[in-house]
Design a protein around this motif. Structure first.
Motif, short mmCIF file in Angstrom:
data_model
loop_
_atom_site.label_atom_id
_atom_site.label_comp_id
_atom_site.label_asym_id
_atom_site.label_seq_id
_atom_site.Cartn_x
_atom_site.Cartn_y
_atom_site.Cartn_z
N HIS A 25 -5.89 -37.33 3.24
CA HIS A 25 -4.45 -37.36 3.47
C HIS A 25 -4.25 -38.16 4.75
CE1 HIS A 25 -0.36 -36.05 2.94
NE2 HIS A 25 -0.32 -35.56 4.16
N ARG A 27 -1.93 -38.41 8.44
CA ARG A 27 -1.00 -37.74 9.34
C ARG A 27 0.31 -38.50 9.34
NH1 ARG A 27 -5.26 -36.96 14.20
NH2 ARG A 27 -4.47 -39.03 14.72
N GLU A 28 1.40 -37.79 9.32
CA GLU A 28 2.73 -38.39 9.32
C GLU A 28 2.99 -39.22 10.57
OE1 GLU A 28 5.34 -38.13 7.06
OE2 GLU A 28 4.05 -37.07 5.64
N GLU A 29 2.56 -38.72 11.72
CA GLU A 29 2.93 -39.33 13.00
C GLU A 29 2.25 -40.67 13.28
OE1 GLU A 29 -0.21 -36.17 13.89
OE2 GLU A 29 1.59 -36.29 12.68
#
Length: 66
Positions: A25, A27-29
């Motif tokens: 996956h 990380r969004e940031e």
């Protein structure tokens, strides 16, 4: 099979997520990859090996895959 991910080497390309979304996956940031499953099921071996192959930063290592 054991998978390791060196987040310090990761450049956030997302190729691993495309190749093996059940194992990786992002990380969004910052887009850095996250390892969801250190010992994925055998049926995911081909996807995980492909993810390691297409990683531009060579941040993924796979041990025990034949």
């Amino acid at each position: 099979m054991k998978v390791t991910l060196d987040q310090d080497r990761c450049v956030g390309s997302g190729q691993c997520v495309v190749a093996a979304p059940d194992v990786f996956h992002q990380r969004e940031e910052d887009g850095i990859a996250v390892l969801l499953e250190e010992s994925p099921a055998a049926e995911l071996a081909a996807d995980v090996q492909h993810a390691a192959t297409v990683c531009p930063a060579l941040a993924i290592a796979v041990e025990g895959h034949r």
